[in-house]
Structure formats: structure tokens, C-alpha cells
Design a protein around this motif. Structure first.
Motif, PDB file in Angstrom:
ATOM      1  N   GLY A   1      17.260  -6.953  26.890  1.00 18.60           N
ATOM      2  CA  GLY A   1      18.788  -6.607  26.667  1.00 18.60           C
ATOM      3  C   GLY A   1      19.297  -8.086  25.433  1.00 18.60           C
ATOM      4  N   SER A   2      18.151  -8.025  24.353  1.00 21.17           N
ATOM      5  CA  SER A   2      18.074  -8.590  23.202  1.00 21.17           C
ATOM      6  C   SER A   2      19.215  -8.397  22.168  1.00 21.17           C
ATOM      7  CB  SER A   2      17.154  -9.377  22.602  1.00 21.17           C
ATOM      8  OG  SER A   2      16.078  -7.570  22.234  1.00 21.17           O
ATOM      9  N   SER A   3      19.472  -7.083  21.741  1.00 22.28           N
ATOM     10  CA  SER A   3      19.796  -6.528  21.133  1.00 22.28           C
ATOM     11  C   SER A   3      22.255  -6.121  21.820  1.00 22.28           C
ATOM     12  CB  SER A   3      20.009  -4.940  20.702  1.00 22.28           C
ATOM     13  OG  SER A   3      19.198  -5.349  19.799  1.00 22.28           O
ATOM     14  N   LEU A   4      21.846  -6.873  23.093  1.00 24.45           N
ATOM     15  CA  LEU A   4      23.456  -6.773  23.535  1.00 24.45           C
ATOM     16  C   LEU A   4      24.631  -7.786  22.688  1.00 24.45           C
ATOM     17  CD1 LEU A   4      22.680  -6.233  27.569  1.00 24.45           C
ATOM     18  CD2 LEU A   4      22.987  -4.016  25.298  1.00 24.45           C
ATOM     19  N   SER A   5      24.250  -8.646  22.038  1.00 20.69           N
ATOM     20  CA  SER A   5      25.008  -9.611  21.183  1.00 20.69           C
ATOM     21  C   SER A   5      25.648  -8.830  20.250  1.00 20.69           C
ATOM     22  CB  SER A   5      24.663 -10.909  21.037  1.00 20.69           C
ATOM     23  OG  SER A   5      23.299 -10.435  19.693  1.00 20.69           O
ATOM     24  N   GLN A   6      25.192  -7.684  19.644  1.00 18.94           N
ATOM     25  CA  GLN A   6      24.987  -7.673  17.458  1.00 18.94           C
ATOM     26  C   GLN A   6      26.812  -6.642  18.402  1.00 18.94           C
ATOM     27  OE1 GLN A   6      22.764  -5.987  15.564  1.00 18.94           O
ATOM     28  NE2 GLN A   6      23.835  -4.828  14.205  1.00 18.94           N
ATOM     29  N   PHE A   7      25.632  -5.785  20.005  1.00 20.92           N
ATOM     30  CA  PHE A   7      26.397  -4.763  20.520  1.00 20.92           C
ATOM     31  C   PHE A   7      28.052  -5.020  21.099  1.00 20.92           C
ATOM     32  CE2 PHE A   7      28.633  -2.807  24.247  1.00 20.92           C
ATOM     33  CZ  PHE A   7      29.287  -1.031  23.527  1.00 20.92           C
ATOM     34  N   LYS A   8      28.064  -6.315  21.583  1.00 23.36           N
ATOM     35  CA  LYS A   8      29.742  -6.851  21.473  1.00 23.36           C
ATOM     36  C   LYS A   8      30.265  -7.481  20.517  1.00 23.36           C
ATOM     37  CE  LYS A   8      30.773 -11.006  24.667  1.00 23.36           C
ATOM     38  NZ  LYS A   8      31.095 -11.906  25.478  1.00 23.36           N
ATOM     39  N   SER A   9      29.468  -7.519  19.722  1.00 30.76           N
ATOM     40  CA  SER A   9      30.182  -8.333  18.112  1.00 30.76           C
ATOM     41  C   SER A   9      31.142  -7.090  17.429  1.00 30.76           C
ATOM     42  CB  SER A   9      29.512  -8.833  17.803  1.00 30.76           C
ATOM     43  OG  SER A   9      28.832  -7.357  16.795  1.00 30.76           O
ATOM     44  N   ILE A  10      30.846  -6.191  17.745  1.00 29.81           N
ATOM     45  CA  ILE A  10      31.858  -4.767  16.822  1.00 29.81           C
ATOM     46  C   ILE A  10      32.323  -3.973  18.658  1.00 29.81           C
ATOM     47  CG2 ILE A  10      30.321  -4.319  15.415  1.00 29.81           C
ATOM     48  CD1 ILE A  10      28.365  -2.437  16.913  1.00 29.81           C
ATOM     49  N   ALA A  11      32.141  -4.288  19.228  1.00 22.39           N
ATOM     50  CA  ALA A  11      32.363  -3.193  21.230  1.00 22.39           C
ATOM     51  C   ALA A  11      33.615  -4.224  22.164  1.00 22.39           C
ATOM     52  CB  ALA A  11      31.289  -2.562  22.091  1.00 22.39           C
ATOM     53  N   GLY A  12      32.659  -5.469  21.478  1.00 23.12           N
ATOM     54  CA  GLY A  12      33.841  -6.337  22.941  1.00 23.12           C
ATOM     55  C   GLY A  12      33.425  -6.287  24.120  1.00 23.12           C
ATOM     56  N   THR A  13      31.935  -5.835  24.474  1.00 26.77           N
ATOM     57  CA  THR A  13      31.399  -6.661  25.934  1.00 26.77           C
ATOM     58  C   THR A  13      29.638  -6.130  25.334  1.00 26.77           C
ATOM     59  OG1 THR A  13      31.407  -5.263  27.900  1.00 26.77           O
ATOM     60  CG2 THR A  13      31.677  -3.881  25.649  1.00 26.77           C
ATOM     61  N   THR A  14      29.334  -6.707  26.816  1.00 27.02           N
ATOM     62  CA  THR A  14      27.968  -5.914  26.830  1.00 27.02           C
ATOM     63  C   THR A  14      28.052  -4.885  28.033  1.00 27.02           C
ATOM     64  OG1 THR A  14      27.758  -7.890  28.450  1.00 27.02           O
ATOM     65  CG2 THR A  14      27.284  -8.258  25.821  1.00 27.02           C
ATOM     66  N   ASP A  15      28.607  -4.728  28.732  1.00 25.19           N
ATOM     67  CA  ASP A  15      28.493  -3.291  29.801  1.00 25.19           C
ATOM     68  C   ASP A  15      28.607  -2.037  28.640  1.00 25.19           C
ATOM     69  OD1 ASP A  15      28.306  -2.223  31.403  1.00 25.19           O
ATOM     70  OD2 ASP A  15      30.564  -2.378  32.644  1.00 25.19           O
ATOM     71  N   TYR A  16      27.538  -1.887  28.306  1.00 24.17           N
ATOM     72  CA  TYR A  16      27.572  -0.212  27.672  1.00 24.17           C
ATOM     73  C   TYR A  16      27.487   0.128  28.428  1.00 24.17           C
ATOM     74  CZ  TYR A  16      22.183  -0.720  28.882  1.00 24.17           C
ATOM     75  OH  TYR A  16      21.014  -0.733  29.520  1.00 24.17           O
ATOM     76  N   THR A  17      27.176   0.487  29.999  1.00 19.45           N
ATOM     77  CA  THR A  17      27.044   1.408  30.833  1.00 19.45           C
ATOM     78  C   THR A  17      28.284   1.855  31.288  1.00 19.45           C
ATOM     79  OG1 THR A  17      25.529   0.558  32.436  1.00 19.45           O
ATOM     80  CG2 THR A  17      26.892   2.364  33.356  1.00 19.45           C
ATOM     81  N   THR A  18      29.407   1.053  31.152  1.00 22.36           N
ATOM     82  CA  THR A  18      31.589   1.352  31.655  1.00 22.36           C
ATOM     83  C   THR A  18      31.358   1.730  30.262  1.00 22.36           C
ATOM     84  OG1 THR A  18      31.165   0.049  33.274  1.00 22.36           O
ATOM     85  CG2 THR A  18      33.373   0.228  32.351  1.00 22.36           C
ATOM     86  N   TYR A  19      30.602   1.599  28.674  1.00 15.89           N
ATOM     87  CA  TYR A  19      32.118   1.858  28.039  1.00 15.89           C
ATOM     88  C   TYR A  19      31.365   3.556  27.723  1.00 15.89           C
ATOM     89  CZ  TYR A  19      32.477   1.768  23.294  1.00 15.89           C
ATOM     90  OH  TYR A  19      32.728   1.156  21.722  1.00 15.89           O
ATOM     91  N   MET A  20      30.049   3.709  27.808  1.00 15.98           N
ATOM     92  CA  MET A  20      29.851   4.915  27.949  1.00 15.98           C
ATOM     93  C   MET A  20      30.541   6.148  28.854  1.00 15.98           C
ATOM     94  SD  MET A  20      25.534   4.736  26.474  1.00 15.98           S
ATOM     95  CE  MET A  20      25.805   3.889  24.060  1.00 15.98           C
ATOM     96  N   LEU A  21      29.938   5.447  30.087  1.00 14.83           N
ATOM     97  CA  LEU A  21      30.961   5.890  31.355  1.00 14.83           C
ATOM     98  C   LEU A  21      32.216   6.517  31.204  1.00 14.83           C
ATOM     99  CD1 LEU A  21      29.168   4.572  34.487  1.00 14.83           C
ATOM    100  CD2 LEU A  21      28.578   7.556  32.863  1.00 14.83           C
ATOM    101  N   ILE A  22      33.589   6.377  29.950  1.00 15.12           N
ATOM    102  CA  ILE A  22      34.025   5.676  30.071  1.00 15.12           C
ATOM    103  C   ILE A  22      34.758   6.910  28.915  1.00 15.12           C
ATOM    104  CG2 ILE A  22      36.884   5.540  28.971  1.00 15.12           C
ATOM    105  CD1 ILE A  22      36.503   2.839  30.698  1.00 15.12           C
ATOM    106  N   GLY A  23      34.089   7.123  28.163  1.00 11.82           N
ATOM    107  CA  GLY A  23      33.923   7.444  26.696  1.00 11.82           C
ATOM    108  C   GLY A  23      33.673   9.153  27.198  1.00 11.82           C
TER     109      GLY A  23
END
Length: 274
Positions: free
Chosen positions: A51-73
């Protein structure tokens, strides 16, 4: 005749058809599992080792939980897709079956037919969302951080906007005699501009501005904030206000579109044209 009689007659008819072909319900069990899988699998790969890239994802999405993020969308996308295919093309399906003209001859408000379809589709959507939440918990370890009642409120105030679009879509399909290409166009716009599987921050500025005028963008953002981050109603007041206002506007536009199409069909005699 009671105004609601034809509405419930359409609902009863649609459910009798669905219960006649119970295999249709299989899709309600399959799609919540298989549709998000491709996106989640890709996200897992892109997150890097450990999960080394999750910090960058969090900086723009506000969360590292991409699973919940995508399930909602993807759930909102599947709701829209189902609405477009079934409710959005309902009048066109009656036309293709050869039953639209006979229905139109009934001494009832014609828009009640469309309201009946919308209620039938809404009931199916409620079942779909409930099944999705259960399966997300089983297969994806879905965690509901925020208040479920607030999430339900967001869904409820999104309904007028969603089905207002459906009214407009159904009217256009009846006029244009074509559903497939229009479904692909509308859901494609939703996929790109509403941030179904990615943060809107990665879009160019002109696309971000367009996305802010689409109600589903605000539905998804509000649901993500509540479910994944535990946001309170004050934190999403902007989204709630937009959904209420856009819902009223789109529902009015949908009803006006239906009446315009109805009058146009009467004028040029195209109601029964294939």
C-alpha cells in the motif's frame, strides 16, 4: 377513477412480470459483487507493494480505504444504470410490445403510467441497495463508519433528481425511438464526471466545473463523507441543499418533458411508430 389507481396498476403489472421471470432477480445478487471487482482489483495493483501509494490517494481523496470509496461510487452508478435501462426506457418497451397505444386510450392522466414505472423501479432499487450492503459486508469487509440514517437521508433526497432525469430520459427515448445509445451516453457522462471510481481532484478544471452541476456527484460525495469518514449533517449541508434544489428542478423538467413529448406525439401521430 382514483388518481392513484392507474399508478398502482402499473406497479402491480410490472411486479407480476418480474415474478413471472424470477431469473431477473439473479442480477440483483450478482452485480453488486462482480461489477466493483475489476475496479478494486486494479486499485489493489496500483496501491503498490504494502500500500505504498495510498498516502498519495489519501492526499486527494481524504481516505486510504479505496474499497469503501469505490463501492459507494459503483453502487450509485449501478442504481443510475438500472434506472436508465428499465424505467428510462419503459415507455419505449411498451411501444415495442405494441401496448402503448392501448394504454394511452385509457381515460387516465397519462403521466400516471410513468409514475407507476418510477415507483416499481424505486422498490427494486431499495432491494438492490439492501442486497448490496449485505454482500459488500460479506465479500469486501465493508465497514459503515458514519450514521446509517444520515446515509438513508442522502439517498432519499437524491431520488427526485435521479427520477427527474429518468422522466426526461423516458420522454426523449419515446420521441427518438432509441434507448441503447442514449443509455451509453448518459451513464458514460456519469462515469467520467461524477468520480465513480476516482477523486474529482484528478480531473481538469473545466471537467470539475461540469461535475458540480450533476446531482449524482453530490450524492456520491455526501455518501462517501458519511459512510467512510463519519461526517455529520452540517459537514454535507452544501450537498444536501444542492440535491434538494436540483431534485425539484429536474422533476419539474421531467414532467414538462413528458407533457411536451405527449403533445408532440399527438400532433405528428408518432405514438405507435416503431
Amino acid at each position: 377513477m382514483n388518481t392513484f389507481t392507474p399508478v398502482f396498476a402499473v406497479v402491480r403489472k410490472e411486479w407480476r412480470i418480474m415474478l413471472r421471470y424470477p431469473s431477473w432477480f439473479v442480477s440483483l445478487l450478482i452485480w453488486p459483487v462482480i461489477f466493483p471487482f475489476g475496479y478494486l482489483f486494479t486499485a489493489k495493483a496500483l496501491s503498490g507493494t504494502g500500500g505504498s501509494s495510498l498516502s498519495q490517494f489519501k492526499s486527494i481523496a481524504g481516505t486510504t480505504d479505496y474499497t469503501t470509496y469505490m463501492l459507494i461510487g459503483t453502487t450509485v452508478w449501478m442504481w443510475i444504470n438500472s434506472m436508465l435501462w428499465s424505467f428510462g426506457s419503459s415507455l419505449r418497451m411498451e411501444q415495442m410490445r405494441g401496448t402503448l397505444e392501448s394504454n394511452w386510450l385509457c381515460p387516465i392522466p397519462k403521466i400516471s403510467i410513468l409514475f407507476g414505472y418510477s415507483i416499481s423501479q424505486l422498490l427494486i432499487s431499495i432491494i438492490f441497495i439492501m442486497v448490496s450492503v449485505v454482500e459488500f459486508k460479506i465479500f469486501y469487509n465493508f465497514v459503515f463508519v458514519g450514521n446509517p440514517l444520515l446515509a438513508l437521508l442522502i439517498i432519499l433526497i437524491s431520488i427526485p433528481a435521479v427520477y427527474g432525469i429518468g422522466f426526461i430520459f423516458a420522454s426523449l427515448v419515446l420521441w427518438a425511438k432509441e434507448a441503447n445509445s442514449m443509455v451509453f451516453l448518459v451513464r458514460g457522462i456519469m462515469t467520467i464526471f461524477c468520480g465513480i471510481t476516482y477523486p474529482l481532484a484528478v480531473l481538469p478544471n473545466w471537467m470539475k466545473k461540469i461535475s458540480q452541476f450533476i446531482p449524482m456527484t453530490h450524492s456520491i460525495n455526501a455518501l462517501r463523507a458519511v459512510i467512510a469518514s463519519g461526517a455529520k449533517i452540517g459537514d454535507i449541508s452544501r450537498e444536501i441543499n444542492f440535491l434538494i434544489i436540483s431534485g425539484i428542478i429536474l422533476m419539474l423538467l421531467g414532467i414538462l418533458s413528458f407533457f411536451y413529448t405527449q403533445n408532440k406525439a399527438k400532433t405528428i401521430g408518432s405514438l405507435g411508430h416503431y
